[in-house]
Design a protein around this motif. Structure first.
Motif, mmCIF file in Angstrom:
data_model
loop_
_atom_site.group_PDB
_atom_site.id
_atom_site.type_symbol
_atom_site.label_atom_id
_atom_site.label_comp_id
_atom_site.label_asym_id
_atom_site.label_seq_id
_atom_site.Cartn_x
_atom_site.Cartn_y
_atom_site.Cartn_z
ATOM 1 N N GLU A 219 71.508 -18.724 -45.511
ATOM 2 C CA GLU A 219 70.288 -18.012 -45.827
ATOM 3 C C GLU A 219 70.589 -16.532 -46.024
ATOM 4 N N GLY A 220 69.999 -15.942 -47.048
ATOM 5 C CA GLY A 220 70.252 -14.555 -47.376
ATOM 6 C C GLY A 220 71.438 -14.349 -48.296
ATOM 7 N N GLU A 221 72.179 -15.438 -48.576
ATOM 8 C CA GLU A 221 73.362 -15.356 -49.446
ATOM 9 C C GLU A 221 73.234 -16.326 -50.622
ATOM 10 N N ARG A 222 72.007 -16.630 -51.007
ATOM 11 C CA ARG A 222 71.799 -17.673 -52.016
ATOM 12 C C ARG A 222 71.446 -17.082 -53.378
ATOM 13 N N ASP A 223 72.215 -16.093 -53.789
ATOM 14 C CA ASP A 223 72.079 -15.586 -55.144
ATOM 15 C C ASP A 223 73.452 -15.199 -55.661
ATOM 16 N N GLY A 224 73.556 -15.053 -56.972
ATOM 17 C CA GLY A 224 74.830 -14.742 -57.596
ATOM 18 C C GLY A 224 74.729 -14.913 -59.096
ATOM 19 N N PRO A 225 75.854 -14.798 -59.792
ATOM 20 C CA PRO A 225 75.817 -14.792 -61.256
ATOM 21 C C PRO A 225 75.691 -16.158 -61.916
ATOM 22 N N ASP A 226 75.938 -17.256 -61.189
ATOM 23 C CA ASP A 226 75.910 -18.578 -61.823
ATOM 24 C C ASP A 226 74.488 -19.050 -62.071
ATOM 25 N N GLY A 227 74.289 -19.726 -63.197
ATOM 26 C CA GLY A 227 72.994 -20.301 -63.532
ATOM 27 C C GLY A 227 72.803 -21.664 -62.905
ATOM 28 N N PRO A 228 71.719 -22.356 -63.247
ATOM 29 C CA PRO A 228 71.387 -23.636 -62.610
ATOM 30 C C PRO A 228 72.475 -24.685 -62.805
ATOM 31 N N ASP A 229 72.650 -25.533 -61.790
ATOM 32 C CA ASP A 229 73.527 -26.697 -61.871
ATOM 33 C C ASP A 229 72.717 -27.860 -62.430
ATOM 34 N N ARG A 230 73.131 -28.376 -63.575
ATOM 35 C CA ARG A 230 72.441 -29.530 -64.160
ATOM 36 C C ARG A 230 73.454 -30.655 -64.334
ATOM 37 N N MET A 231 73.077 -31.838 -63.826
ATOM 38 C CA MET A 231 74.013 -32.952 -63.818
ATOM 39 C C MET A 231 74.390 -33.403 -65.223
ATOM 40 N N MET A 232 73.440 -33.491 -66.135
ATOM 41 C CA MET A 232 73.739 -34.008 -67.463
ATOM 42 C C MET A 232 72.950 -33.236 -68.521
ATOM 43 N N PRO A 233 73.284 -31.931 -68.736
ATOM 44 C CA PRO A 233 72.598 -31.166 -69.772
ATOM 45 C C PRO A 233 72.952 -31.717 -71.154
ATOM 46 N N LEU A 234 72.021 -31.597 -72.092
ATOM 47 C CA LEU A 234 72.254 -32.104 -73.439
ATOM 48 C C LEU A 234 72.993 -31.065 -74.274
ATOM 49 N N GLU A 235 74.205 -30.772 -73.856
ATOM 50 C CA GLU A 235 75.016 -29.816 -74.592
ATOM 51 C C GLU A 235 76.479 -30.075 -74.302
ATOM 52 N N VAL A 236 77.302 -29.745 -75.269
ATOM 53 C CA VAL A 236 78.741 -29.739 -75.076
ATOM 54 C C VAL A 236 79.235 -28.333 -75.412
ATOM 55 N N THR A 237 80.353 -27.942 -74.832
ATOM 56 C CA THR A 237 80.837 -26.583 -75.021
ATOM 57 C C THR A 237 82.304 -26.593 -75.452
ATOM 58 N N TRP A 238 82.704 -25.506 -76.086
ATOM 59 C CA TRP A 238 84.080 -25.348 -76.542
ATOM 60 C C TRP A 238 84.843 -24.506 -75.534
ATOM 61 N N ASP A 239 86.002 -24.996 -75.100
ATOM 62 C CA ASP A 239 86.855 -24.244 -74.192
ATOM 63 C C ASP A 239 87.961 -23.587 -75.017
ATOM 64 N N ALA A 240 87.863 -22.269 -75.209
ATOM 65 C CA ALA A 240 88.835 -21.562 -76.037
ATOM 66 C C ALA A 240 90.208 -21.508 -75.388
ATOM 67 N N ASP A 241 90.258 -21.526 -74.054
ATOM 68 C CA ASP A 241 91.546 -21.462 -73.362
ATOM 69 C C ASP A 241 92.340 -22.753 -73.506
ATOM 70 N N LEU A 242 91.651 -23.877 -73.476
ATOM 71 C CA LEU A 242 92.324 -25.177 -73.579
ATOM 72 C C LEU A 242 92.174 -25.822 -74.945
ATOM 73 N N GLN A 243 91.429 -25.155 -75.835
ATOM 74 C CA GLN A 243 91.259 -25.616 -77.222
ATOM 75 C C GLN A 243 90.753 -27.060 -77.283
ATOM 76 N N ALA A 244 89.662 -27.294 -76.594
ATOM 77 C CA ALA A 244 89.068 -28.639 -76.577
ATOM 78 C C ALA A 244 87.588 -28.532 -76.227
ATOM 79 N N TRP A 245 86.842 -29.597 -76.542
ATOM 80 C CA TRP A 245 85.427 -29.678 -76.192
ATOM 81 C C TRP A 245 85.279 -30.169 -74.763
ATOM 82 N N THR A 246 84.235 -29.735 -74.110
ATOM 83 C CA THR A 246 83.955 -30.190 -72.751
ATOM 84 C C THR A 246 82.631 -30.929 -72.714
#
Length: 421
Positions: A219-246
């Motif tokens: 309690e009192g430490e429940r904030d930070g830069p990360d956004g919501p955790d969603r189990m199965m968002p309808l999106e895929v992302t590109w990883d530029a470091d590993l050159q692959a889709w996630t």
């Protein structure tokens, strides 16, 4: 209930609670073999004496292993059982249904405890209810000691230790990519998922806590830069470091919460602006994008089906493994997984770490990690720096556990080298 026996004078070093299920049976064999090597006194427990005797008959040194018969919902039995041992390791899930009395008893008796839960709502409830008691009695309570969430939690700690050693600072961002996963899952895992969907129907806070990235932080430490955790968002992302889709990784939200709790309860060794993400990797090109999107759409459809009582019951009857069932021996032994953690330093330098493991992640690897966590709590108690309270695997045991699972559970942790930013 009276005063409890000091831990150094107790009858058992470890009690395995839930020794007759798919994971429990394997845990019993590993604990019996490893305990015999080091003189660890072991007892196994559960509801059914006949099944427990069958398990014991197949164990190394079985004639020296005690059997404890009782019910997970019997508070008096749980109190008496936990007062007889230094450590309890539990495989009895769903933990939200069958684990609360055991955690309460361990906290009250100063008994160390670990489990393999992946149920953040229950973990939050246990922390809120018993943190003060565990601190007072000295009980170290460590949830999430299986595939969820030891590789993620200890992997991040490993990469951050390397970052500090090489560059004097931790990574400000780590992206964990699951690059390979081969195996099955147990009836216990399925039952926990089903129970979570049922709880969601009646608990108005379920979705809020599930999506809150800092839900397990104090309690009192429940904030930070990360956004919501969603189990199965309808999106895929590109990883530029590993050159692959996630694509989404279904346990990513759980593991991410544990990693962030580690950072918070250790007084932010990763920094207050640290961000963490966990997804699975496919490959590059249009084929990789389509593979990621197909998985995402299937996962979303499954979540919708599990949220509807009628289709959930159909899946339970026809598709999902039953309680006590697990993957075949061939699947358990030939399974494997790999994750690559990509860390970014404040100056843009990229570090990578690879974590690999042999064996089916859901049963074999989980079993080995869980039992090594129990042995760590029992055998390395004097080396563990933290006192009583609710801890994560990395915060409680850290390198002690990492060394154990590297030697005895088939995991490896290695750096992959730096790339200037």
């Amino acid at each position: 209930m009276g005063e409890t026996t000091p831990t150094a004078e107790r009858e058992f070093d470890i009690v395995l609670w839930g020794a007759t299920g798919a994971t429990g049976r394997r845990a019993a064999h590993h604990l019996a073999r490893r305990g015999a090597e080091n003189g660890v006194s072991l007892a196994i427990g559960g509801r059914n004496r006949a099944k427990l005797e069958t398990v014991r008959d197949g164990l190394a040194g079985g004639d020296t292993i005690a059997i404890l018969v009782g019910d997970s919902l019997d508070a008096a039995f749980m109190h008496d059982m936990t007062a007889r041992t230094r450590v309890v390791v539990s495989t009895v899930g769903p933990f939200a249904l069958y684990g609360s009395e055991l955690v309460a008893a361990c906290a009250a008796n100063g008994t160390h405890y670990c489990d393999l839960t992946g149920e953040p709502q229950w973990m939050r409830a246990m922390i809120d209810a018993h943190q003060d008691t565990a601190r007072r009695t000295g009980a170290r309570i460590v949830h999430a000691c299986g595939h969820d969430s030891i590789p993620s939690d200890l992997g991040v700690q490993f990469l951050q230790e390397a970052a500090v050693a090489r560059h004097g600072k931790p990574c400000r961002r780590i992206a964990n990519r699951i690059t390979r996963m081969k195996g099955g899952f147990s009836g216990g895992t399925a039952a926990s998922f089903v129970n979570a969907m049922k709880v969601r129907e009646t608990d108005p806070d379920f979705d809020r806590l599930s999506q809150d990235p800092y839900a397990l932080c104090p309690e009192g430490e429940r904030d930070g830069p990360d956004g919501p955790d969603r189990m199965m968002p309808l999106e895929v992302t590109w990883d530029a470091d590993l050159q692959a889709w996630t694509k989404p990784f279904f346990m990513g939200p759980m593991n991410s919460k544990v990693v962030r709790r580690t950072n918070a309860i250790m007084d932010y060794p990763y920094g207050r602006d640290f961000t963490y993400q966990e997804t699975a990797l496919t490959r590059g090109g249009i084929g990789g994008w389509w593979a990621a999107m197909s998985y995402t759409l299937f996962g979303r459809a499954l979540l919708i089906a599990m949220a509807i009582p009628a289709t959930r019951r159909l899946l339970q009857r026809r598709v999902l493994p039953k309680s006590g069932e697990g993957p075949s021996r061939e699947v358990r032994e030939t399974g494997s997984y790999e994750m690559v953690m990509v860390g970014e330093m404040p100056d843009g330098t990229i570090l990578k770490a690879r974590i690999t493991a042999q064996g089916d992640p859901g049963v074999r690897s989980t079993t080995l990690m869980l039992t090594e966590a129990a042995l760590c709590l029992a055998e390395d108690a004097d080396k563990i720096a933290v006192g009583g309270g609710f801890w994560t695997p990395a915060a409680a045991m850290g390198p002690l556990l990492r060394d154990r699972i590297t030697e005895h559970a088939g995991l490896s942790f290695e750096m992959m080298g730096d790339k200037p930013g």
